[in-house]
Design an enzyme around this catalytic site. Structure first.
Site: not given
Ligand code: NDP
Length: 295
Positions: A52, A96, A119
């Site tokens: 990422k 995460q 997200d």
């Protein structure tokens, strides 16, 4: 049979995003910033976070990674999130997963400012998605990437029967809700199957568009689909393969060889849905920047 090439589309998208970031910089003197928090040392998570950060930099965004110890308390993590919520240089916050046991994942999801929740996991974003306000929310990255693939490959969706297998909060549920919307690349009749569904092949055989997000290697076989079906394979499963250097390889939830003889179009694994997910995360971060700067 048409291969829906997520690797190629994600590269096109990254080039488009890079150009948009340059435009943002010319207009405001600033660039979008994504902060990723990783708690602990899960090796798979470390690879995802590195990828990422790398992609973020490639397209000219600011990437920050905050590494926290495996024994971090929930309070310490929430305090860090609150600090980022109030930092104007941060446009996207991602924590995460999975998180260590002492931390409640839902509490973390709720703590992230919905306007920075790139997200798309916060209930406010999921709720707005369900109500069809896609321009006023963040769509979770994997379903968003699938929508992008269907759109770019001009797959006919209006009035089609879309069957989604899997009902997780990050893939199955948002995916099914998206396909239900009255929008381009959606507008389907939708059926959702899960582990308690009786006779799954009865439903999958009716699918014009079949989206498999189960986490079971080769679950969908040729006898479970009808000729001409469009298949989107979300699954990423490791199977043993002594012929490879690592001793394993990645396969999807769909038996590619068997189903590709029957389907009209299909995403491969790897190289299908996977590469789209990071690209859509960056698209969401860009969108956050644009909204905050009235662009
Ligand atoms: P989850 O484990 O959270 O959800 C799996 C879903 O599949 C559940 O709803 C479960 O049903 C259902 N399921 C499991 N077994 C069966 C079965 N035998 N029959 C019918 N349904 C079943 O997984 P995710 O949604 O997070 O991920 C799914 C897959 O997609 C995984 O392989 C994951 O690695 C991959 N993935 C890929 C991404 C990408 O970027 N390409 C991103 C995210 C995930 P129930 O709810 O009843 O338990």
């Amino acid at each position: 049979m048409l291969i829906i090439d997520g690797k190629k589309v994600s590269l096109d998208l990254k080039n488009e995003l890079k150009a948009s970031v340059e435009t943002c910089q010319a207009q405001t003197g600033k660039v979008p910033g994504l902060t990723v928090i990783i708690v602990g040392h899960d090796p798979a998570s470390q690879v995802y976070v590195r990828n990422k950060a790398k992609t973020c930099k490639e397209i000219g965004m600011i990437s920050t990674v905050i590494e926290m110890a495996a024994d971090t308390t929930e309070k310490d993590l929430l305090d860090t999130i609150h600090r980022l919520n109030n930092d104007p240089a941060v446009h996207g916050i991602l924590v995460q997963q999975p998180l260590p046991k002492q931390i409640d994942e839902f509490a973390v999801t709720l703590a992230i400012d919905p306007s920075k929740d790139v997200d798309g996991f916060h209930p406010e974003n999921l709720g707005r998605l369900v109500m069809g306000h896609l321009d006023k929310c963040f769509v979770s990255c994997t379903p968003y990437g699938i929508l992008e693939l269907l759109g770019r490959y001009k797959i006919e969706t209006k009035g089609k029967h879309c069957v989604v297998v899997g009902r997780s909060n990050i893939v199955g549920k948002p995916m099914a809700n998206l396909m239900l919307q009255k929008l381009e690349a959606t507008n389907c009749t939708v059926t959702i199957c899960h582990s308690a569904t009786k006779n799954i092949p009865f439903y999958t055989r009716q699918a014009d568009i079949l989206i498999a997000a189960i986490g079971k290697a080769g679950f969908i076989t040729a006898d479970m689909v009808k000729p001409g079906v469009v298949v989107i394979d979300v699954g990423i499963n490791r199977i043993e393969d002594p012929s490879t250097k690592s001793g394993y390889r990645l396969v999807g939830d769909v038996d590619f060889e068997g189903v590709s003889a029957v389907a009209s179009a299909m995403t491969p694994v790897p190289g299908g849905v996977g590469p789209m997910t990071i690209a859509m995360l960056l698209k969401n971060t860009l969108q956050s920047f644009q909204r905050k700067n009235d662009l």
